[in-house]
Structure formats: structure tokens, C-alpha cells
Enzyme design. Structure first.
Site, PDB file in Angstrom:
ATOM      1  N   ASN A  45     -20.226 -36.100  15.835  1.00 30.54           N
ATOM      2  CA  ASN A  45     -21.095 -34.992  16.087  1.00 30.54           C
ATOM      3  C   ASN A  45     -19.835 -33.707  16.373  1.00 30.54           C
ATOM      4  OD1 ASN A  45     -22.390 -33.293  18.165  1.00 30.54           O
ATOM      5  ND2 ASN A  45     -22.146 -35.118  19.709  1.00 30.54           N
TER       6      ASN A  45
ATOM      7  N   LYS B 140     -21.012 -30.979  16.759  1.00 30.80           N
ATOM      8  CA  LYS B 140     -21.120 -29.396  17.862  1.00 30.80           C
ATOM      9  C   LYS B 140     -21.682 -28.001  17.495  1.00 30.80           C
ATOM     10  CE  LYS B 140     -19.167 -32.908  20.956  1.00 30.80           C
ATOM     11  NZ  LYS B 140     -18.738 -33.147  22.964  1.00 30.80           N
TER      12      LYS B 140
ATOM     13  N   HIS C  20     -27.763 -35.884  24.224  1.00 31.69           N
ATOM     14  CA  HIS C  20     -26.433 -35.640  24.268  1.00 31.69           C
ATOM     15  C   HIS C  20     -26.460 -34.804  25.840  1.00 31.69           C
ATOM     16  CE1 HIS C  20     -22.772 -34.267  23.591  1.00 31.69           C
ATOM     17  NE2 HIS C  20     -21.854 -34.971  23.150  1.00 31.69           N
TER      18      HIS C  20
ATOM     19  N   GLU D 233     -25.001 -32.636  26.695  1.00 36.48           N
ATOM     20  CA  GLU D 233     -24.638 -31.499  26.873  1.00 36.48           C
ATOM     21  C   GLU D 233     -25.681 -30.777  26.767  1.00 36.48           C
ATOM     22  OE1 GLU D 233     -21.843 -31.350  23.938  1.00 36.48           O
ATOM     23  OE2 GLU D 233     -20.031 -31.256  25.147  1.00 36.48           O
TER      24      GLU D 233
ATOM     25  N   GLU E 157     -21.918 -42.810  26.292  1.00 35.59           N
ATOM     26  CA  GLU E 157     -21.043 -42.014  26.499  1.00 35.59           C
ATOM     27  C   GLU E 157     -21.252 -41.238  28.293  1.00 35.59           C
ATOM     28  OE1 GLU E 157     -20.736 -39.192  23.163  1.00 35.59           O
ATOM     29  OE2 GLU E 157     -21.952 -37.800  23.657  1.00 35.59           O
TER      30      GLU E 157
ATOM     31  N   GLY F 265     -14.926 -35.128  26.141  1.00 37.41           N
ATOM     32  CA  GLY F 265     -14.060 -33.621  25.874  1.00 37.41           C
ATOM     33  C   GLY F 265     -13.192 -33.708  27.225  1.00 37.41           C
TER      34      GLY F 265
ATOM     35  N   SER G 200     -14.114 -39.124  24.482  1.00 41.84           N
ATOM     36  CA  SER G 200     -12.854 -39.185  23.796  1.00 41.84           C
ATOM     37  C   SER G 200     -12.011 -40.094  22.950  1.00 41.84           C
ATOM     38  CB  SER G 200     -11.654 -38.769  25.482  1.00 41.84           C
ATOM     39  OG  SER G 200     -12.056 -37.726  25.870  1.00 41.84           O
TER      40      SER G 200
ATOM     41  N   GLY H 120     -16.467 -36.556  19.079  1.00 43.22           N
ATOM     42  CA  GLY H 120     -16.921 -35.261  19.532  1.00 43.22           C
ATOM     43  C   GLY H 120     -15.367 -34.431  18.118  1.00 43.22           C
ATOM     44  N   GLY H 121     -14.460 -34.370  19.568  1.00 42.59           N
ATOM     45  CA  GLY H 121     -13.148 -33.698  18.913  1.00 42.59           C
ATOM     46  C   GLY H 121     -13.024 -34.164  18.079  1.00 42.59           C
TER      47      GLY H 121
HETATM   48  P1  PGA Z   1     -15.547 -36.213  22.656  1.00 39.64           P
HETATM   49  O1  PGA Z   1     -16.808 -36.394  22.208  1.00 39.64           O
HETATM   50  O2  PGA Z   1     -15.597 -37.135  21.654  1.00 39.64           O
HETATM   51  O3  PGA Z   1     -15.163 -34.608  22.559  1.00 39.64           O
HETATM   52  O4  PGA Z   1     -15.661 -36.649  24.349  1.00 39.64           O
HETATM   53  C1  PGA Z   1     -17.745 -36.812  21.936  1.00 39.64           C
HETATM   54  C2  PGA Z   1     -19.345 -36.180  22.604  1.00 39.64           C
HETATM   55  O5  PGA Z   1     -19.630 -35.330  22.946  1.00 39.64           O
HETATM   56  O6  PGA Z   1     -20.534 -36.954  21.279  1.00 39.64           O
END
Ligand code: PGA
Length: 251
Positions: A11, A13, A96, A98, A168, A174, A213, A234-235
Site C-alpha cells: 500500500n 498510499k 483503509h 486512513e 489492521e 505507521g 508496521s 505500508g512504509g
Molecule cells: P504501515 O501501513 O505498514 O506503514 O504501518 C500499513 C497500512 O496502512 O496498510
């Protein structure tokens, strides 16, 4: 690890221009062998077409990060499932946290989006998960029950296998704070049992991944849990070496 094929989705983002996405794929694709886990990369809408073209000779598939539930109409700024299919997109992240938090994504809208995605031939990656306050108040199971039952209410049994659920926990996204393998396993088993209540076999077959994470250092331990079928990353998915290492940890 179960019979279920591992599933890893990146992802990105609101990161990576088309040029940056192409640079990532140049480094990442040679490291992914076919026959391994399902791998999906989810860039911005604008980078979808070029990403599909670059992935064409590989086993890596492409997903979007959102879509509208209607096929067309007066919905300024939105993108529909048929539009995503037209450019060769195979999957779509829905719900998601967010989007729930910043863009008022509701479970009622998701109840329409998930079937709309399936009807168009897209694989929905449905995100669910509790906030820190909800976990502290011991509401995790109630939140997951509400999200899963509402968001999948209009999905027939035959289509449930085509859905991927991403657990999640919002407090882990994040933040660098990963759920422990036991916390993630407990929540994912709980979700799997919700699906089993609809039909035993569907609960065995549906893929449920962890997100929050996930990184090369913790991916193996998380995915070694009996019910964790992969990750929504994500990251760590922004770096081709890190994401390739996470994919490698799933085999
Ligand atoms: P993250 O994000 O791995 O940066 O925590 C995961 C996500 O939001 O899908």
C-alpha cells in the site's frame, strides 16, 4: 502454514510519482519469482496504468487504493471499478483506516463497494481493525464483528473466497508499533471464525492478512502464525529490498 496461498500487498498510499514507481519496479520485479505468494502493488491512481504495463511480464498484480461504488455518474473526483478494470487493475483496497478516519468512509458505503468491486472482477482487500481507545475499552471483538458483518453483508457465499481481509489495528499503522504475533493471530482467528459462522469452508479458504508496521524483521514471525496469510504493507513496501524481503519471508 495452511493451504491458503500467501498474499502480500504493497500500500503505497500517497507516495511515488510514476517515475518513482517505475524505478521501484525496475529493482523489485526481478526479485519476484512466479509460483510464489500472490503479490500486489497498489500505487496512486495516476501510476496504475504504467504499473500494470511494467508488471505485465511478471506474476505481480496491481491494485488501487479506493474506488466509488457506482459504475459511473455525477461523483466529482471519484473513480469507478470499470475504470480500474479498463487499465488492467486486478484488486482494490477498500475501507483503509486512513479513508475511514480522514475521508468519512463508512461501513454502509463499504457494504456497497465490496460487491461492486466483485461484480467488476476486482479482488477487494477489505481493511478492518480497532483504534487504540477501542482496544483499551475491550471493544476489539465488537468493532471487528460490526465491520466484517456490515461490509460483507451483500457478498454471497460463492464470492467470499475472492475477498481478502486485512486486519489492521489502527494503533499499529505507521506508528512503528507492531501488534505482537499473538495479538495479530488472536484477532485474525476471531475474524476467520466470523466467516466460518457464515460457512465453515469459506472460513477455511478466505485469506486474512495482517497490516501495521510489518517489516522484514517481523514479517516471518507474524506470517508463521496459523491464521495469518500474509500482509498489507505500508512504509516498508516503499523500498524494493524491504518489500522483496517480506515476500521472501512468506515462502
Ligand atoms: P504501515 O501501513 O505498514 O506503514 O504501518 C500499513 C497500512 O496502512 O496498510
Amino acid at each position: 502454514m495452511s493451504e491458503r496461498r500467501p498474499y502480500l500487498a504493497a500500500n503505497w498510499k500517497m507516495n511515488k510519482t510514476i517515475e518513482e514507481a517505475e524505478a521501484f519496479l525496475g529493482a523489485f520485479l526481478p526479485r519476484i519469482e512466479s509460483g510464489g505468494p500472490d503479490v500486489v502493488v497498489c500505487p496512486s491512481f495516476l501510476a496504475l496504468k504504467s504499473t500494470v504495463e511494467h508488471c505485465a511480464q511478471s506474476s505481480v498484480r496491481v491494485g488501487a487504493q479506493n474506488m466509488h461504488e457506482e459504475a459511473a455518474g455525477a461523483f466529482t473526483g471519484e473513480v469507478s471499478a470499470p475504470m480500474l478494470r479498463e487499465v488492467g487493475v486486478d484488486a482494490v483496497i477498500l475501507g483503509h483506516s486512513e479513508r475511514r478516519q480522514y475521508f468519512n468512509e463508512s461501513d454502509e458505503a463499504l457494504a456497497r463497494k465490496v460487491p461492486a468491486a466483485l461484480a467488476a472482477g476486482l479482488e477487494p482487500i477489505l481493511c478492518v481493525g480497532e483504534t487504540e481507545a477501542q482496544r483499551d475499552a475491550d471493544d476489539t471483538h465488537a468493532v471487528l464483528t460490526h465491520q466484517v458483518s456490515t461490509d460483507l453483508a451483500e457478498v454471497g457465499l460463492a464470492e467470499l473466497d475472492s475477498v481478502v481481509i486485512a486486519y489492521e489495528p489502527v494503533w499499529a499503522i505507521g506508528t512503528g508499533r507492531t501488534a505482537t504475533p499473538e495479538q495479530a493471530q488472536d484477532a485474525i482467528l476471531f475474524i476467520r471464525n466470523l466467516v466460518r459462522e457464515r460457512e465453515q469452508g469459506a472460513g477455511e479458504r478466505i485469506r486474512i492478512v495482517y497490516g501495521g508496521s510489518m517489516k522484514p524483521e517481523n514479517a516471518g514471525e507474524l506470517m508463521a502464525q496459523a491464521d495469518i496469510d500474509g500482509g498489507l504493507v505500508g512504509g516498508a513496501s516503499l523500498d524494493p529490498d524491504d518489500f522483496a524481503a517480506i515476500v521472501a519471508a512468506a515462502q
